[in-house]
Design an enzyme around this catalytic site. Structure first.
Site, short mmCIF file in Angstrom:
data_model
loop_
_atom_site.label_atom_id
_atom_site.label_comp_id
_atom_site.label_asym_id
_atom_site.label_seq_id
_atom_site.Cartn_x
_atom_site.Cartn_y
_atom_site.Cartn_z
N GLY A 139 0.89 -1.36 -0.12
CA GLY A 139 0.02 -0.03 0.12
C GLY A 139 0.89 1.13 0.07
N CYS A 174 -28.23 -8.50 -16.49
CA CYS A 174 -27.65 -8.36 -17.75
C CYS A 174 -28.58 -8.81 -18.85
CB CYS A 174 -26.16 -9.00 -17.98
SG CYS A 174 -25.67 -9.22 -19.35
N CYS A 233 -26.57 -12.11 -20.40
CA CYS A 233 -26.67 -13.34 -20.02
C CYS A 233 -27.15 -13.55 -18.46
CB CYS A 233 -25.04 -13.71 -19.43
SG CYS A 233 -24.39 -12.84 -18.07
N CYS A 281 -23.24 -6.91 -18.88
CA CYS A 281 -22.15 -7.03 -18.13
C CYS A 281 -20.87 -6.23 -18.79
CB CYS A 281 -21.55 -8.45 -18.21
SG CYS A 281 -22.48 -9.52 -17.03
N CYS A 288 -19.29 -12.26 -19.31
CA CYS A 288 -20.40 -12.58 -19.89
C CYS A 288 -20.61 -13.38 -21.20
CB CYS A 288 -20.87 -11.05 -20.39
SG CYS A 288 -22.64 -10.66 -21.01
#
Lengths: 260, 280, 363
Positions: free
Chosen positions: B32, B241, B244, B266, B272
């Site tokens: 980080g 979606c 899908c 998606c 997808c």
């Protein structure tokens, strides 16, 4: 006043010069838990410099400042890592600036200003932070309904009270105050001093307060130090110093107040 | 595929790659923490992913299989451009399949397919400093990181809740890495934040213009900042979606007409497509 | 002693101008650049000069570039100086950019939208590798790019799409004629039409840096490119003798609608706000920077903290004009002998006083 054996903060031999001008010369000072000590003197006497050296913001050329922490350890304020000093400033210490703008975040709401110190020490419950902030606003006589307003909309006196709430919310052991009533009207000053006196007693705070206002010192302080040209010329219990000043400068200072 | 004549493998010269790898190693060692590096001019403009490209160029090997996504999709213009660049200057195999890739460079998304050990996810980062909106002075934010003094960010979250009732950050939502450093996850939607937590893959972040690299090593704790009584909530459009039928992935909103018509698909095109193949 | 008593000013100027003309032409063995070549092959330079010279005339802008040896600020200045001599016979109707014949139209906020994304002629996804093939001259022109039939589908603006859902703050409609910076000096507070006017002719580099600063925390922008569109729009004019609007021709413009995050408060719902940029010709960088700066200049009216340079209307508007700026900066080259002489005397006096004081202190 609590009567712990050891002083909270102890300074010895503090010396600092700005060019040829002596700001501090061999200053020694101690403050015990629960004690209010006023540092008085005219502008340029070195009192604000002393406060900044005692709180670790400015390093002296000579001399030491030792702090007795809540954990029992004694540490050299100027020898400790900056991270620890900053932590102290967020937790066991507080600093009230003369100008509230120096101690507040002017773009952050009153509630956020008070809440910041709580969050800095780990508070993570929004509801409790807010409740605590509201309680503190009430305590410094700011209507909690205004807690979401930014301090720019507040009067000078309100800003100063907000700064005090922000400083005291984490229950520091030692608070440094630099002319806290400095920029305010006389009537506002009186109200603020009254409030401060109540808070200091309730919270059993140790306070080092710098002021040129002898009346404020008399109202708040147990003990006082009189500074001139970077030296402490007289110190003692407040009543004794004001009622029976020994040093000619103190006599002048006291008589000028009485004359005014 | 052959490597373009006149250029070293991966475009950067070996000395530059070593410099960047040293920065990456340091970044991995201090999860980080933003490590400054000598970012080079690349043949793509700053903002197009020069940081990510330099990181990718420094870790890519001839056996790697590279996937590049932008907004979750392999076919967006910038993803196509960067994939072509590496095909040209490194001659590596490329793929659209998350599972097949060893190295994935991304802008603004984490793939929906969970990543596994051994994979590397390279993020393109515009602003590495999570505090920059609150404190623009870099010298000051560096000090705040050094002292772990993050009160300012908590105040920002407090102010959002006081004002809006919610934290008003929807992307680039700040996280604490390994309980020490506050980190910008890059402008991924907050929806993707939980995927960063203890991810088995190595996550590398490259900011070219700002000249910083940082990292989250595998299996490292990554927590989105929040309050106990206002816990972090990943946001997505409340829809399925239209290709899908997925209800648990991040969706793009498509405007179909100027009378308020909308549909959702998606954002992760590979996910997808795979779902549709399985469904068949 | 050649520098004493510079009375040969006239000769000096004449010689300098001759030298400048020679330098402009360069090596006579190299063919001269035609204004048409500049117009065709340095088209983006022409666009920039038209924008900052605030005069839409490709031929004149190309001429100005040739005359200025490619110094675009000098060219914009030439064009401005010419523009100011032109008689004014009316003001056009507002451009209808929704009806633009679009050459390029992209949105960064929606993957797909009515009218679609049209990439158009852009550097965006080119790899910045020097193309040494361009060094060879006499190469045949490139094959024409594949063309798609225009489908004639309407292309509503993204700000309109968001406004339909009530997510975009409404702009107050006004029939009031906008101010005219070319006729009236800038006064503060400057309303938005005036600000936009100043920004539209402002220096691209200055606005770019300011826009960039808002992205880096000096102004707290949260921008998205709702849309950039480049193409031809008709310019309409209503001649008083006719009393109805006629089209007097098409011009190329670049428009940028920047969508900016949350404003609002407890009383006002969160919504998006607009930053707007419009420039002559194809100038995306300028249009985007203008949109960023337009939005940041609205900070005060939207009740935001306004502390950054890009949020200060006076700072931005007084310094964005490169003809103003280059004049004042470059005027420092002019003789200042008289002022400097008095400055010399003053500093000698001050030093003498300080010296005397020090000597006194030492004794």
């Amino acid at each position: 006043m609590s009567t712990a054996g050891a002083p909270l903060l102890e300074a010895e031999g503090l010396t600092l010069r700005f060019g040829a001008i002596p700001a501090l010369e061999e200053v020694a000072l101690s403050i015990w838990p629960g004690e209010v000590v006023a540092i008085v003197g005219e502008s340029g006497s070195g009192k604000t410099t002393l406060l900044r050296v005692l709180s670790g913001l400015v390093r002296p050329e000579r001399g030491t400042v030792r702090y007795h922490g809540a954990d029992g350890a004694v540490r050299d304020v100027h020898g400790m890592a900056e991270s620890r000093r900053r932590l102290l400033h967020r937790t066991e210490w507080g600093f009230v600036h003369q100008n509230p703008r120096d101690g507040l975040r002017m773009g952050v709401s009153a509630g956020g200003n008070v809440g910041e110190r709580l969050m800095a020490v780990g508070a993570r419950h929004y509801g409790s932070i807010r409740a605590e902030a509201a309680a503190w606003l009430r305590r410094v006589e700011i209507d909690p309904a205004r807690m979401d307003e930014v301090p720019t909309r507040f009067s000078g006196g309100m800003q100063q009270r907000l700064q005090i709430a922000r400083t005291l919310v984490t229950r520091p052991r030692l608070v440094f105050m630099d002319e806290p009533t400095g920029g305010l009207d006389v009537s506002v000053q009186a109200r603020l001093l009254d409030m401060l006196r109540g808070l200091v007693a309730d919270l059993d705070l140790a306070v080092l307060i710098v002021t040129h206002d002898i009346a404020a010192a008399r109202l708040l302080a147990h003990r006082m130090l009189v500074m001139r040209h970077g030296r402490v010329v007289e110190q003692g219990l407040t009543d004794r110093v004001l009622d029976d000043p020994q040093h000619p400068y103190t006599q002048l200072l006291v008589s000028s107040v009485l004359a005014a | 595929m052959t490597i373009a004549a006149g250029y070293n493998f991966g475009y950067l010269d070996e000395a530059t790659k070593r410099m960047i790898r040293r920065a990456i190693l340091k970044a991995v060692a201090i999860p980080g923490h933003q490590v400054p590096f000598g970012s080079r001019e690349m043949p793509l403009p700053y903002g197009w992913g020069t940081g990510g490209i330099q990181v990718t160029a420094s870790v890519i090997g001839p056996d790697d299989v590279l996937k590049v996504i932008d907004q979750g999709a392999d076919d967006t213009t910038n993803a196509v451009s960067i994939r072509r660049f590496f095909a040209k200057v490194a001659g590596v195999a490329t793929t659209g399949r998350t599972a097949e890739a060893t190295l994935i460079q991304t802008r603004h998304r984490i793939p929906e397919t969970p990543l596994r050990e051994g994979q590397i996810l390279v993020y393109q980062v515009p602003m590495p400093e999570p505090l920059f909106r609150l404190e623009p002075r870099v010298a000051e934010t560096q000090r705040m990181h050094a002292l772990a003094d993050y009160g300012l960010m908590h105040v920002k979250l407090y102010e959002d809740i006081a004002r809006y009732g919610h934290v008003a950050i929807s992307y680039n939502y700040p996280v604490m890495v390994n309980r020490r450093y506050l980190m910008a996850p890059s402008p991924i939607p907050a929806f993707d934040n939980p995927k960063m937590d203890r991810m088995p893959a190595l996550q590398l972040f490259g900011a070219g213009r700002e000249k910083r690299i940082y990292a989250v090593p595998p299996h490292t704790e990554v927590r989105s900042l929040d309050f106990e009584d206002h816990p972090f909530v990943p946001i997505r459009a409340d829809a399925a979606c239209s290709l899908c039928g997925s209800r648990d992935t991040y969706l793009d909103e498509i405007v179909t007409d100027d009378r308020g018509g909308r549909r959702f698909i998606c954002s992760d095109t590979d996910w997808c497509a795979s779902r549709r193949e399985e469904g068949r | 002693m050649a520098y004493v008593a510079v009375k040969g000013g006239e000769d000096a100027i004449a010689h300098a101008h001759a030298w400048l003309a020679e330098a402009r032409r360069g090596d006579p063995a190299v063919p001269e650049l035609s204004v048409a070549q500049i117009g065709q092959q340095l088209g983006l330079a022409v666009d920039r000069v038209m924008a900052e010279g605030s005069c839409h005339d490709r031929g004149l802008a190309a001429l100005a570039i040739k005359q200025a040896r490619g110094d675009l600020i000098e060219a914009a200045f030439l064009l401005r100086a010419y523009r100011t001599t032109l008689p004014r016979f009316g003001a056009s109707a507002p451009l209808d950019t929704a009806a633009m014949l679009v050459r390029r139209r992209i949105s960064a906020t929606y993957k797909d939208l009515p009218g679609g994304q049209v990439l158009g002629p852009t550097f965006d996804y080119t790899h910045r590798l020097l193309d040494f093939a361009l060094e060879a001259e006499g190469a045949p022109p490139p094959e024409p790019a594949p063309e798609a039939e225009a489908d004639g589908a309407p292309m509503p603006r993204v700000s309109g799409i968001l406004a339909q859902e009530g997510l975009m703050a409404a702009e107050p409609a006004s029939e009031a004629p906008p101010g005219d910076l070319t006729r009236e000096p800038l006064a503060f507070p400057a309303d938005r039409p005036l600000r936009l006017q100043a920004l539209a002719r402002g220096d691209e580099g200055f606005l770019l840096a300011l826009g960039y600063s808002t992205q880096r925390g000096y102004g707290n922008a949260h921008p998205f490119v709702g849309e950039i569109r480049v193409g031809e729009v008709a310019v309409g004019l209503t001649p008083p003798e006719l009393g109805f609007e006629i089209s007097i021709g098409d011009i190329t413009v670049t428009e940028c609608g920047m969508v900016n995050q949350f404003a609002g408060s407890k009383t006002e719902p969160p919504q998006f706000t607009r930053g707007y940029g419009l420039v002559f010709g194809h100038g995306e960088r300028k249009a985007m920077a203008m949109a960023l700066v337009d939005r940041s200049l609205r900070a005060a009216e939207l009740g935001e903290e306004a502390a950054a340079p890009a949020q200060s209307p006076e700072f931005v508007l007084y310094h964005c004009d490169n003809v103003d700026a280059t004049g004042f900066v470059e005027h420092l080259k002019l003789p200042h002998y008289v002022d400097f002489q008095s400055e010399l005397e003053k500093i000698r006096t001050l030093r003498a006083t300080a010296d005397a004081a020090q000597r006194e202190a030492a004794e």
